[in-house]
Design a protein around this motif. Structure first.
Motif, PDB file in Angstrom:
ATOM      1  N   ASP A 265       0.844  -1.201   0.000  1.00 57.31           N
ATOM      2  CA  ASP A 265       0.000   0.000   0.000  1.00 57.31           C
ATOM      3  C   ASP A 265       0.875   1.245   0.000  1.00 57.31           C
ATOM      4  OD1 ASP A 265      -2.656  -1.262   2.191  1.00 57.31           O
ATOM      5  OD2 ASP A 265      -2.181  -1.637   0.069  1.00 57.31           O
ATOM      6  N   SER A 266       0.222   2.387  -0.204  1.00 53.48           N
ATOM      7  CA  SER A 266       0.918   3.665  -0.060  1.00 53.48           C
ATOM      8  C   SER A 266       0.769   4.168   1.364  1.00 53.48           C
ATOM      9  CB  SER A 266       0.334   4.704  -1.030  1.00 53.48           C
ATOM     10  OG  SER A 266       0.639   4.363  -2.358  1.00 53.48           O
ATOM     11  N   SER A 267       1.798   4.823   1.840  1.00 53.53           N
ATOM     12  CA  SER A 267       1.761   5.452   3.172  1.00 53.53           C
ATOM     13  C   SER A 267       1.809   6.956   2.979  1.00 53.53           C
ATOM     14  CB  SER A 267       2.973   5.039   4.004  1.00 53.53           C
ATOM     15  OG  SER A 267       3.106   3.642   4.047  1.00 53.53           O
ATOM     16  N   VAL A 268       1.033   7.664   3.754  1.00 47.34           N
ATOM     17  CA  VAL A 268       1.085   9.130   3.722  1.00 47.34           C
ATOM     18  C   VAL A 268       1.277   9.622   5.153  1.00 47.34           C
ATOM     19  CG1 VAL A 268      -0.063  11.275   3.138  1.00 47.34           C
ATOM     20  CG2 VAL A 268      -0.406   9.248   1.698  1.00 47.34           C
ATOM     21  N   ILE A 269       2.375  10.300   5.367  1.00 43.98           N
ATOM     22  CA  ILE A 269       2.683  10.847   6.688  1.00 43.98           C
ATOM     23  C   ILE A 269       2.551  12.360   6.589  1.00 43.98           C
ATOM     24  CG2 ILE A 269       4.421  11.035   8.496  1.00 43.98           C
ATOM     25  CD1 ILE A 269       5.671   8.462   7.346  1.00 43.98           C
ATOM     26  N   ASN A 270       1.780  12.923   7.501  1.00 47.02           N
ATOM     27  CA  ASN A 270       1.490  14.350   7.455  1.00 47.02           C
ATOM     28  C   ASN A 270       2.213  15.126   8.547  1.00 47.02           C
ATOM     29  OD1 ASN A 270      -0.564  14.425   5.286  1.00 47.02           O
ATOM     30  ND2 ASN A 270      -1.688  13.087   6.662  1.00 47.02           N
TER      31      ASN A 270
ATOM     32  N   ASN B  44       2.111  22.438   1.056  1.00 46.89           N
ATOM     33  CA  ASN B  44       1.081  23.457   0.952  1.00 46.89           C
ATOM     34  C   ASN B  44       1.523  24.586   1.879  1.00 46.89           C
ATOM     35  OD1 ASN B  44      -1.172  25.129   1.438  1.00 46.89           O
ATOM     36  ND2 ASN B  44      -2.572  23.468   0.947  1.00 46.89           N
ATOM     37  N   LYS B  45       2.175  25.564   1.286  1.00 47.98           N
ATOM     38  CA  LYS B  45       2.770  26.613   2.106  1.00 47.98           C
ATOM     39  C   LYS B  45       1.705  27.481   2.773  1.00 47.98           C
ATOM     40  CE  LYS B  45       6.520  29.926   2.068  1.00 47.98           C
ATOM     41  NZ  LYS B  45       7.460  30.718   1.268  1.00 47.98           N
ATOM     42  N   LYS B  46       0.581  27.650   2.086  1.00 50.62           N
ATOM     43  CA  LYS B  46      -0.489  28.480   2.642  1.00 50.62           C
ATOM     44  C   LYS B  46      -1.001  27.866   3.959  1.00 50.62           C
ATOM     45  CE  LYS B  46      -5.203  29.950   1.464  1.00 50.62           C
ATOM     46  NZ  LYS B  46      -5.916  28.900   2.210  1.00 50.62           N
ATOM     47  N   ASP B  47      -1.181  26.559   3.956  1.00 54.82           N
ATOM     48  CA  ASP B  47      -1.689  25.867   5.143  1.00 54.82           C
ATOM     49  C   ASP B  47      -0.562  25.376   6.039  1.00 54.82           C
ATOM     50  OD1 ASP B  47      -4.389  24.288   3.276  1.00 54.82           O
ATOM     51  OD2 ASP B  47      -4.242  26.273   4.210  1.00 54.82           O
ATOM     52  N   LYS B  48       0.690  25.601   5.620  1.00 55.43           N
ATOM     53  CA  LYS B  48       1.864  25.125   6.373  1.00 55.43           C
ATOM     54  C   LYS B  48       1.729  23.624   6.622  1.00 55.43           C
ATOM     55  CE  LYS B  48       2.798  29.502   8.728  1.00 55.43           C
ATOM     56  NZ  LYS B  48       1.512  30.177   8.656  1.00 55.43           N
ATOM     57  N   HIS B  49       1.474  22.900   5.566  1.00 54.21           N
ATOM     58  CA  HIS B  49       1.260  21.467   5.642  1.00 54.21           C
ATOM     59  C   HIS B  49       2.213  20.755   4.703  1.00 54.21           C
ATOM     60  CE1 HIS B  49      -0.753  17.607   4.686  1.00 54.21           C
ATOM     61  NE2 HIS B  49      -1.024  17.638   5.979  1.00 54.21           N
ATOM     62  N   LEU B  50       2.870  19.757   5.228  1.00 56.26           N
ATOM     63  CA  LEU B  50       3.850  18.968   4.482  1.00 56.26           C
ATOM     64  C   LEU B  50       3.445  17.503   4.577  1.00 56.26           C
ATOM     65  CD1 LEU B  50       6.789  19.175   3.145  1.00 56.26           C
ATOM     66  CD2 LEU B  50       7.622  18.504   5.393  1.00 56.26           C
ATOM     67  N   SER B  51       3.589  16.779   3.495  1.00 59.40           N
ATOM     68  CA  SER B  51       3.296  15.346   3.564  1.00 59.40           C
ATOM     69  C   SER B  51       4.375  14.557   2.831  1.00 59.40           C
ATOM     70  CB  SER B  51       1.914  15.028   2.987  1.00 59.40           C
ATOM     71  OG  SER B  51       1.895  15.256   1.589  1.00 59.40           O
ATOM     72  N   LEU B  52       4.531  13.332   3.282  1.00 56.30           N
ATOM     73  CA  LEU B  52       5.460  12.392   2.653  1.00 56.30           C
ATOM     74  C   LEU B  52       4.662  11.170   2.244  1.00 56.30           C
ATOM     75  CD1 LEU B  52       8.390  11.386   2.002  1.00 56.30           C
ATOM     76  CD2 LEU B  52       8.374  10.353   4.281  1.00 56.30           C
ATOM     77  N   ARG B  53       4.685  10.865   0.971  1.00 58.70           N
ATOM     78  CA  ARG B  53       3.997   9.671   0.483  1.00 58.70           C
ATOM     79  C   ARG B  53       5.045   8.644   0.076  1.00 58.70           C
ATOM     80  NH1 ARG B  53       2.276   7.699  -4.615  1.00 58.70           N
ATOM     81  NH2 ARG B  53       0.427   6.401  -4.474  1.00 58.70           N
TER      82      ARG B  53
END
Lengths: 112, 117
Positions: free
Chosen positions: A16-21, A66-75
């Motif tokens: 599966d894919s993993s997404v870490i936020n 997403n710089k506007k929301d200050k959100h980073l994710s690693l898939r």
């Protein structure tokens, strides 16, 4: 002060894919990093993204910013049991020489 | 690639003794090195910023006299835990920022696990 937040645990099945936020508060962050730490070991830099980028892909790894929301994710695509580790999100401010601010880490558990 | 070593990798000492941990950048020069501490299942907390040829900058709550940092050359920083106590048991990790062009990231050492009995 600066703060970096991550969810603490993620459990996925092999293949599966993993997404870490990750979310961060420092709007002056210029570089954002993902590190991997295996049990009893130090930190391994997986990838990093500069703040003027939205996405960076490196083999099985995709980083979205997403710089506007200050959100980073690693898939992580096609997650393998060897990917089981703690993943740390970290940010660094604008000034050269500044230390990294780390999140608490997300423990990824991959079951076969 | 850039390599940072730490020595020792593991150390066990008695309460009240001092322990020195070395951090070396093997194939690059580092004007700035950082010392982090990691408690079990927790994130890395910055302890201090070590600058070659000058005094280290300590984070709030970190005792300067207890955690002595010396950055005597561009490739070596040392952390000495003085009069160690069991609560100082932890995983200590250093990182080094390459001096000059390309210094946009830090390279981490493998860490030193300190156990104080």
């Amino acid at each position: 002060g600066e703060d970096v937040e991550q969810s603490l645990f993620l459990s996925v099945r092999e293949g599966d894919s993993s997404v870490i936020n990750c979310t961060y508060t420092d709007s002056s962050s210029t570089y954002l990093y993902w590190y991997k730490q295996e049990p009893g070991a130090g930190l391994q830099l997986l990838t990093y993204i500069f703040s003027n980028m939205d996405m960076k892909q490196d083999q099985r790894l995709t980083v979205l910013l997403n710089k506007k929301d200050k959100h980073l994710s690693l898939r992580i695509a096609d997650t393998q049991t060897g990917d089981s580790a703690i993943y740390f999100c970290a940010e660094r401010g604008y000034q050269a020489g500044t230390a990294l601010i780390f999140g608490k880490g997300t423990t990824l558990s991959v079951s076969s | 690639g850039a390599v940072v070593s730490q020595h020792p990798s593991r150390v066990i000492c008695k309460s009240g003794t001092s322990v020195k941990i070395e951090c070396r950048s093997l194939d690059f020069q580092a004007t700035t090195m950082f010392w982090y501490r990691q408690f079990p299942k927790q994130s890395l907390m910055l302890m201090a910023t070590s600058n070659e040829g000058s005094k280290a900058t300590y984070e709030q709550g970190v005792e300067k006299d207890k955690f002595l940092i010396n950055h005597a050359s561009l490739t070596l920083s040392t952390l000495t835990v003085t009069s160690a106590h069991p609560e100082d048991s932890s995983f200590y990790i250093c990182s080094a920022r390459p001096t000059g062009v390309g210094g946009d990231t830090q390279y981490f050492g493998p860490g030193t696990r300190l156990t104080v009995l």
